[in-house]
Design a protein around this motif. Structure first.
Motif, mmCIF file in Angstrom:
data_model
loop_
_atom_site.group_PDB
_atom_site.id
_atom_site.type_symbol
_atom_site.label_atom_id
_atom_site.label_comp_id
_atom_site.label_asym_id
_atom_site.label_seq_id
_atom_site.Cartn_x
_atom_site.Cartn_y
_atom_site.Cartn_z
ATOM 1 N N VAL A 1 0.818 -1.222 0.000
ATOM 2 C CA VAL A 1 0.000 0.000 0.000
ATOM 3 C C VAL A 1 0.844 1.261 0.000
ATOM 4 C CG1 VAL A 1 -1.927 -1.136 1.156
ATOM 5 C CG2 VAL A 1 -0.199 0.057 2.539
ATOM 6 N N ASN A 2 2.132 1.165 0.309
ATOM 7 C CA ASN A 2 3.004 2.339 0.329
ATOM 8 C C ASN A 2 4.042 2.335 -0.790
ATOM 9 O OD1 ASN A 2 2.099 3.922 2.633
ATOM 10 N ND2 ASN A 2 2.698 2.175 3.876
ATOM 11 N N ALA A 3 3.941 1.409 -1.735
ATOM 12 C CA ALA A 3 4.911 1.342 -2.830
ATOM 13 C C ALA A 3 4.702 2.486 -3.814
ATOM 14 C CB ALA A 3 4.800 0.011 -3.560
ATOM 15 N N LEU A 4 5.805 3.032 -4.318
ATOM 16 C CA LEU A 4 5.772 4.079 -5.338
ATOM 17 C C LEU A 4 6.087 3.514 -6.713
ATOM 18 C CD1 LEU A 4 7.819 6.823 -3.445
ATOM 19 C CD2 LEU A 4 5.425 6.181 -3.155
ATOM 20 N N TRP A 5 6.975 2.559 -6.757
ATOM 21 C CA TRP A 5 7.475 1.948 -7.977
ATOM 22 C C TRP A 5 7.429 0.417 -7.800
ATOM 23 C CZ3 TRP A 5 7.732 6.742 -9.418
ATOM 24 C CH2 TRP A 5 8.344 7.716 -8.623
ATOM 25 N N PRO A 6 7.585 -0.341 -8.896
ATOM 26 C CA PRO A 6 7.755 0.130 -10.275
ATOM 27 C C PRO A 6 6.430 0.568 -10.883
ATOM 28 C CG PRO A 6 7.746 -2.254 -10.241
ATOM 29 C CD PRO A 6 7.695 -1.811 -8.802
#
Length: 465
Positions: A382-387
């Motif tokens: 839920v806090n991933a920016l990438w990929p």
């Protein structure tokens, strides 16, 4: 209702206070010192350029009604203000153009909240005959980023509050604790008082409101007043992180302190900051990077685009996957992948001018933005920016595809020293600041370890009307 019980021995705030009070400049790695200088340069440049941001001048005028004083410089102007007021104004200016650095794992802009408060305190201290040295200041910056980034990175919740503001205020307390040489008890109280002032809503982000940057300034001011109050003997709650009504109970709800707290002061999070080469939400940068790569490879223009697909993780989708709308506010457009992509294709890059009124109302640009589609990918974090997955289709049938893991500006894909200075000069020029003052500031930052009084930096930030 059964409330959790804690004892002083298991209070994670204690580790913060010990780190703040026991760390010395000699504990910093050479990389941490080098990165502190780089992002000091970058943040001051963003703050000066922010004098051209929406209603930046009006904010400075309004702040004069809160009291008179000459403690600190309002960056990019000939105004001075009480330290707390300057922290609000300059914090807003840093974030006004969405150009300031980010700690990506935390989703925090730590320097925007931190630096105005540290410099205002340093100016006030110098006037009282207690100048802050360059070494103290470098340690304070590093410490502030360490605390703000750790607080944000340890969250495992879907973001509901604006972390650059909420986490940033605790970073201010940590940095000022270093500058003021506070003992552990006073630092603990200052953190507790700060918790009572912590604020920052994501509603401002959703609407593209100017409150977004103001929240950064509010928490910078709060950090400064929290330390002042603690030094005056005021006390604050102690179990503010994991207590029954603590930060990880109310603001974030889930955390991984067990993983992040042992890392305090080990690698120094200031070494992990990302530059923002473009004045738009950091999570739009993968798309901008991809467009520039694709144009370089395929040699096409705006009229050649048939469609562009962006596959985004949940947080990116929520924050910048918003639809393009007619006549958006600048802050809305800066946080909208379709608009930022269209501006990049139209202008070759994304600059502050991309968000000028004539472009925000340009029907051709919005028609181009309508060809950009953002969808949610299958990333479970839920806090991933990438990929992010990018697919660009052209009318002639050519297709360009790439998965972007580390967009330009990421610590693993950093800006070159030359590119960092180019951005500095660009910001300086936008603010119509004398080049000689920029040169003087760069020289001071380069030799900051030997500077006896860091308030000398602020003289380079004065814009003579």
């Amino acid at each position: 209702m059964n409330l959790p019980k804690t004892t002083p021995s298991d209070n994670p705030l204690t580790a913060w206070a010990q780190l703040v009070c026991r760390s010395r400049f000699e504990d910093l790695s050479p990389l941490a010192v080098a990165k502190a200088k780089v992002f000091l340069m970058d943040t001051l440049a963003c703050g000066v350029a922010g004098r051209t941001g929406p209603h930046a001048h009006e904010l400075a005028v309004a702040a004069q009604q809160w009291g008179q004083g000459h403690e600190a410089v309002v960056w990019g102007s000939d105004l001075r203000a009480p330290a707390a007021q300057a922290a609000v104004i300059n914090g807003y200016r840093i974030h006004a153009l969405e150009w300031d650095c980010v700690h990506e794992p935390a989703v925090v802009h730590p320097m925007a909240t931190l630096l105005p408060a540290l410099l205002a305190f340093s100016e006030r201290s110098a006037a009282a005959g207690r100048p802050v040295s360059g070494q103290q200041f470098l340690l304070a910056m590093t410490m502030g980023v360490e605390i703000a980034a750790t607080l944000g990175a340890a969250s495992k919740s879907v973001m509901r509050f604006f972390r650059p503001a909420t986490c940033g205020g605790f970073g201010v307390v940590a940095g000022l604790g270093v500058l003021a040489s506070l003992d552990e008890a006073t630092v603990m109280n200052a953190f507790g008082i700060q918790y009572g002032q912590t604020s920052g809503t994501m509603q401002a982000h959703v609407e593209g409101s100017m409150l977004l940057g103001l929240q950064v300034g509010f928490n910078g001011r709060a950090g400064l007043t929290s330390v002042d109050l603690a030094m005056a003997g005021m006390t604050g709650p102690q179990d503010i992180l994991t207590g029954p009504y603590g930060y990880y109970t109310l603001f974030e709800t889930e955390h991984d302190i067990a993983h992040w707290w042992p890392q305090l002061g080990q690698q120094w999070h200031i070494t992990e900051l990302s530059h923002k080469p473009f004045p738009s939400g950091r999570l739009t940068h993968a798309a901008v990077d991809a467009v520039q790569q694709a144009v370089a490879a395929l040699k096409f223009g705006p009229n050649d685009l048939k469609a562009m697909q962006v596959g985004a993780p949940p947080l990116t989708y929520r924050l910048v996957g918003r639809p393009d709308i007619p006549h958006p506010k600048p802050n809305y457009a800066r946080l909208c992948i379709p608009y930022v992509v269209a501006a990049t294709l139209s202008h070759g890059t994304c600059t502050p001018a991309s968000f000028a009124p004539q472009h925000l109302s340009d029907p051709d640009l919005h028609a181009l933005a309508a060809k950009v589609h953002v969808s949610l990918n299958d990333n479970p974090d839920v806090n991933a920016l990438w990929p992010q997955q990018i697919r660009i289709e052209l009318h002639d049938g050519r297709v360009w595809e790439k998965e972007i893991h580390t967009p330009i500006g990421h610590p693993d894909n950093p800006l070159s020293a030359a590119a960092c200075e180019t951005k500095f000069r660009q910001c300086w020029g936008i603010a119509d600041m004398p080049a000689s003052q920029g040169d003087a500031l760069l020289k001071l930052i380069d030799g900051l370890e030997s500077v006896a009084d860091v308030s000398s930096l602020t003289q380079c930030l004065v814009h003579q009307a």
